[in-house]
Design an enzyme around this catalytic site. Structure first.
Site, PDB file in Angstrom:
ATOM      1  N   ARG A 232      52.895 -90.346 100.283  1.00  0.00           N
ATOM      2  CA  ARG A 232      54.320 -90.481 100.578  1.00  0.00           C
ATOM      3  C   ARG A 232      54.654 -89.797 101.891  1.00  0.00           C
ATOM      4  O   ARG A 232      54.101 -88.727 102.211  1.00  0.00           O
ATOM      5  CB  ARG A 232      55.169 -89.826  99.476  1.00  0.00           C
ATOM      6  N   GLU A 261      61.111 -95.022 106.595  1.00  0.00           N
ATOM      7  CA  GLU A 261      60.467 -96.334 106.576  1.00  0.00           C
ATOM      8  C   GLU A 261      61.530 -97.427 106.544  1.00  0.00           C
ATOM      9  O   GLU A 261      62.504 -97.274 105.789  1.00  0.00           O
ATOM     10  CB  GLU A 261      59.550 -96.466 105.353  1.00  0.00           C
ATOM     11  N   HIS A 281      52.911 -98.946 105.548  1.00  0.00           N
ATOM     12  CA  HIS A 281      52.946 -98.830 104.077  1.00  0.00           C
ATOM     13  C   HIS A 281      52.232-100.028 103.426  1.00  0.00           C
ATOM     14  O   HIS A 281      52.828-100.787 102.668  1.00  0.00           O
ATOM     15  CB  HIS A 281      54.390 -98.708 103.581  1.00  0.00           C
TER      16      HIS A 281
HETATM   17  P1  NAD Z   1      49.265 -89.797  89.817  1.00  0.00           P
HETATM   18  O1  NAD Z   1      50.518 -89.354  89.160  1.00  0.00           O
HETATM   19  O2  NAD Z   1      48.248 -90.519  89.009  1.00  0.00           O
HETATM   20  O3  NAD Z   1      48.545 -88.520  90.492  1.00  0.00           O
HETATM   21  C1  NAD Z   1      49.213 -87.545  91.247  1.00  0.00           C
HETATM   22  C2  NAD Z   1      48.381 -86.269  91.206  1.00  0.00           C
HETATM   23  O4  NAD Z   1      48.969 -85.314  92.096  1.00  0.00           O
HETATM   24  C3  NAD Z   1      48.328 -85.612  89.820  1.00  0.00           C
HETATM   25  O5  NAD Z   1      46.998 -85.377  89.432  1.00  0.00           O
HETATM   26  C4  NAD Z   1      49.075 -84.306  90.014  1.00  0.00           C
HETATM   27  O6  NAD Z   1      48.540 -83.269  89.194  1.00  0.00           O
HETATM   28  C5  NAD Z   1      48.817 -84.031  91.495  1.00  0.00           C
HETATM   29  N1  NAD Z   1      49.763 -83.078  92.080  1.00  0.00           N
HETATM   30  C6  NAD Z   1      51.083 -82.899  91.798  1.00  0.00           C
HETATM   31  N2  NAD Z   1      51.594 -81.875  92.511  1.00  0.00           N
HETATM   32  C7  NAD Z   1      50.579 -81.397  93.273  1.00  0.00           C
HETATM   33  C8  NAD Z   1      50.485 -80.343  94.217  1.00  0.00           C
HETATM   34  N3  NAD Z   1      51.522 -79.564  94.499  1.00  0.00           N
HETATM   35  N4  NAD Z   1      49.301 -80.129  94.820  1.00  0.00           N
HETATM   36  C9  NAD Z   1      48.218 -80.899  94.513  1.00  0.00           C
HETATM   37  N5  NAD Z   1      48.240 -81.908  93.609  1.00  0.00           N
HETATM   38  C10 NAD Z   1      49.406 -82.162  93.003  1.00  0.00           C
HETATM   39  O7  NAD Z   1      49.705 -90.669  91.078  1.00  0.00           O
HETATM   40  P2  NAD Z   1      48.878 -91.824  91.834  1.00  0.00           P
HETATM   41  O8  NAD Z   1      49.169 -93.124  91.188  1.00  0.00           O
HETATM   42  O9  NAD Z   1      47.483 -91.384  92.041  1.00  0.00           O
HETATM   43  O10 NAD Z   1      49.669 -91.848  93.247  1.00  0.00           O
HETATM   44  C11 NAD Z   1      49.494 -90.828  94.203  1.00  0.00           C
HETATM   45  C12 NAD Z   1      50.494 -91.007  95.344  1.00  0.00           C
HETATM   46  O11 NAD Z   1      50.253 -92.236  96.030  1.00  0.00           O
HETATM   47  C13 NAD Z   1      51.961 -91.073  94.901  1.00  0.00           C
HETATM   48  O12 NAD Z   1      52.736 -90.371  95.845  1.00  0.00           O
HETATM   49  C14 NAD Z   1      52.292 -92.568  94.978  1.00  0.00           C
HETATM   50  O13 NAD Z   1      53.671 -92.822  95.154  1.00  0.00           O
HETATM   51  C15 NAD Z   1      51.495 -92.944  96.208  1.00  0.00           C
HETATM   52  N6  NAD Z   1      51.190 -94.380  96.321  1.00  0.00           N
HETATM   53  C16 NAD Z   1      51.200 -94.911  97.573  1.00  0.00           C
HETATM   54  C17 NAD Z   1      50.856 -96.234  97.754  1.00  0.00           C
HETATM   55  C18 NAD Z   1      50.888 -96.843  99.127  1.00  0.00           C
HETATM   56  O14 NAD Z   1      51.169 -98.017  99.239  1.00  0.00           O
HETATM   57  N7  NAD Z   1      50.603 -96.116 100.182  1.00  0.00           N
HETATM   58  C19 NAD Z   1      50.490 -97.040  96.647  1.00  0.00           C
HETATM   59  C20 NAD Z   1      50.497 -96.466  95.375  1.00  0.00           C
HETATM   60  C21 NAD Z   1      50.841 -95.114  95.222  1.00  0.00           C
HETATM   61  C1  MLT Z   2      54.030 -97.670  95.276  1.00  0.00           C
HETATM   62  O1  MLT Z   2      54.749 -96.700  95.021  1.00  0.00           O
HETATM   63  O2  MLT Z   2      53.624 -98.450  94.412  1.00  0.00           O
HETATM   64  C2  MLT Z   2      53.593 -97.872  96.671  1.00  0.00           C
HETATM   65  O3  MLT Z   2      54.170 -97.071  97.576  1.00  0.00           O
HETATM   66  C3  MLT Z   2      53.413 -99.296  97.047  1.00  0.00           C
HETATM   67  C4  MLT Z   2      54.587-100.114  97.510  1.00  0.00           C
HETATM   68  O4  MLT Z   2      55.725 -99.789  97.306  1.00  0.00           O
HETATM   69  O5  MLT Z   2      54.339-101.121  98.122  1.00  0.00           O
END
Ligand code: NAD
Ligand code: MLT
Length: 543
Positions: A232, A261, A281
């Site tokens: 994020r 964004e 993104h």
């Molecule tokens: P998830 O909830 O499965 O995992 C998140 C992890 O972060 C957990 O294990 C949690 O314990 C850990 N965490 C929380 N606070 C923390 C801290 N202070 N320090 C270290 N670790 C910490 O989430 P996920 O599905 O693996 O997603 C991870 C991130 O990726 C989220 O921010 C999500 O929104 C983002 N994401 C981005 C995209 C994209 O398009 N770029 C796509 C999907 C998800």
């Molecule tokens: C998500 O939260 O699933 C990701 O950021 C992906 C997206 O919004 O496209």
């Protein structure tokens, strides 16, 4: 009349096929707030990706809306509170794009080390510039991973397969879980920053992770570090990153997410000649992930519109009203006890023990268990709610123990939450001292009684004169107003230790907390946030 569903943000057409059996579906491009306000009143369902911001004004204009589906994980573009207040279910797809985001992370890391975007542009401009694009191997390098959830775990497995040494910082995961993946567990960020050749972020953006990568932490990293952020925007301070890249301290960065964004045309990241690989993104933008999230969310909208329940609702409690009724008054307290005990604990969770005493011991306390888990998990996870908290706890292999005691206490009903992690055990107790008057009454062995407040400083210290004055001076010098102060003592022993409890107007950030910890005699200060008013329990009846 058949229900109507609006789908924006270029979601896969398969969503229309799934929904067409129960609803009339309109696909439209991403629409601005004012245009959505004009048409949204006609719809019963709404499906979006992250481009559409579902604001309170849009929600206010909804007349028939039953369900909003977010084709992805993060629901930060939907105003959950307004949706819940209007009785609109919000669902997401928590796992549909995990693989896509993990693969994009690896793609960004390798593009950055092998200068793929620049080499591609160079050859297409008619050059054959081989020497300029000498890269770096990832083999045998150390990849520091912040966050070991769904995406982080997948990235770690792939990095280990590439021959990288992987160091994981996730304070909410046990060392065993990290080691199972062939990685090394970092107990603190102190032992993390300075040893990584690459750093990748996979945590949500929370109070703790906002600007986690800043001027100070960048300075503590190895010279030549390369950074990837596919989680994020706002976890990295973009100005500080620009400076660190320009000075050569950071060799390169690859970013998929930004503070604003679409990216602000004036973003410092677009005004640097430091080496950056940027994507708009795209983490979840694969055919497979878009199909997965479209199917997952469309099926839930179809089910809800045909009177069934949704499997990944992020805002609707799944608690039975008759069971909830007798303990309803304690739900907010239980949730805040969970949030509190998590913040005074470190390490991966092994067990949560919830003991209810007094009158509470006569009731089914399942709702209180859910509330405690929600509080504990929401400190580290996005979108935790009464529906998914027990599921996340199960996935995390957290052992949950319920105990009841009718032994009388000073209070009519008391909840005692003990958290056992691989770093130790902490307990916080709360009670209702009068109707609708919850108080935190015990922190570990320290007896107290204070209101649930948004910002709390806990400062255990050795009993000696002048301690309060020293802490107050540091807060005062930093313009932090103290709204309540008390000193808690242990019940039995006169003892040499006490705990100072202060509530403040603002949250005490990491730098100020560090200053407080430096005061001689203070040994484990913690800055806690609670949610006295924000936690609401709302039931929704779907017709
Ligand atoms: P998830 O909830 O499965 O995992 C998140 C992890 O972060 C957990 O294990 C949690 O314990 C850990 N965490 C929380 N606070 C923390 C801290 N202070 N320090 C270290 N670790 C910490 O989430 P996920 O599905 O693996 O997603 C991870 C991130 O990726 C989220 O921010 C999500 O929104 C983002 N994401 C981005 C995209 C994209 O398009 N770029 C796509 C999907 C998800
Ligand atoms: C998500 O939260 O699933 C990701 O950021 C992906 C997206 O919004 O496209």
């Amino acid at each position: 009349m058949r229900p109507k569903v609006l789908i924006t943000d270029k979601i896969d057409k398969i969503a229309g096929d799934i929904l067409s059996g129960v609803a009339d579906v309109d696909f439209k491009d991403t629409l601005p707030e004012d245009e959505l306000i004009k048409i949204i009143g006609d719809y019963d369902g709404f499906m979006v990706r992250s481009q559409t911001k579902v604001t309170p004004k849009i929600l206010e204009a909804c007349k028939n809306m039953k369900i909003i589906g977010r084709a992805g994980v993060g629901v930060d573009n939907i105003d959950l509170e307004s949706a819940t207040n209007k009785g609109i279910i919000v669902v997401n797809s928590p796992e549909g794009n995990t693989t896509a985001a993990a693969e994009h992370t690896i793609a960004l890391m390798l593009s950055m080390t092998r200068y793929i975007p620049e080499a591609d542009a160079s050859i297409k401009a008619g050059r054959w510039d081989r020497a300029k694009f000498t890269g770096t191997e990832v083999f045998n390098k150390t990849l520091g991973t912040v966050g070991l959830g769904k995406i982080g775990s997948r990235v770690v497995k792939t990095a280990v397969a590439l021959g990288m040494k992987v160091l994981v910082y996730d304070p909410y995961i046990t060392a065993e879980k990290v080691e199972e993946l062939g990685a090394t567990h970092a107990k603190s960020l102190d032992e993390f920053w300075g040893v990584c050749d690459f750093i990748t972020i996979h945590s949500p953006k929370t109070k703790e992770t906002a600007y986690l990568i800043n001027k100070n932490t960048l300075n503590r990293m190895k010279k030549g570090v390369r950074i990837i952020n596919c989680a994020r925007g706002g976890i990295i301070d973009e100005d500080a990153l620009k400076e660190a890249i320009e000075s050569g301290h950071v060799a390169a960065a690859a970013l998929d997410v930004f503070e604003k964004e679409p990216i602000d045309p004036n973003s410092p990241l677009l005004k640097t000649n430091g080496y950056l690989v940027l994507t708009p993104h795209l983490g979840a933008s694969t055919e497979e992930a878009q199909l997965n999230v479209a199917i997952d969310v469309a099926e839930q909208i179809r089910d809800v519109l045909s009177g069934k329940s949704a499997r990944s609702a992020v805002n609707i409690p799944s608690l039975r009203a008759d069971i909830l009724e007798p303990v309803k008054e304690y739900m907010n307290l239980a949730e805040n006890l969970g949030l509190f005990v998590r913040q005074i604990s470190e390490g991966g969770i092994k067990q949560v023990k919830i003991t209810t005493r007094g009158i509470l011991a006569n009731y089914d306390t399942a709702p209180l268990r859910v509330a405690v888990l929600k509080g504990i998990l929401s400190h580290s996870h996005e979108g935790v709610n009464y529906v998914n908290a027990p599921i996340i706890a199960k996935q995390r292999e957290i052992d949950i123990v319920d105990a009841k005691s009718e032994k009388s206490t000073n209070y009519v009903g008391l909840i005692d939450v003990q958290l056992i992690t691989d770093a130790g055990t902490h307990t916080v107790c709360g009670a209702m001292i009068a109707p609708k008057t919850p108080r935190i009454v015990k922190i570990d062995d320290f007896i107290t009684s204070f209101e649930i407040a948004e910002n709390i400083l806990i400062a255990p210290h050795h009993n000696k004169p002048g301690m309060i004055a020293r802490v107050s001076t540091v807060l005062g010098n930093n313009s932090v107003n103290i709204s309540m102060m008390m000193v808690a003592k242990k019940q039995e022993k006169a003892g040499t230790e006490s705990t100072m409890i202060m509530t403040t107007d603002e949250h005490i950030g990491p730098e100020l907390l560090e200053e407080i910890k430096q005061i001689d005699g203070i040994y484990d200060a913690k800055s806690i946030y609670l949610m006295p008013e924000k936690i609401k329990l709302i039931f929704v009846t779907i017709n």
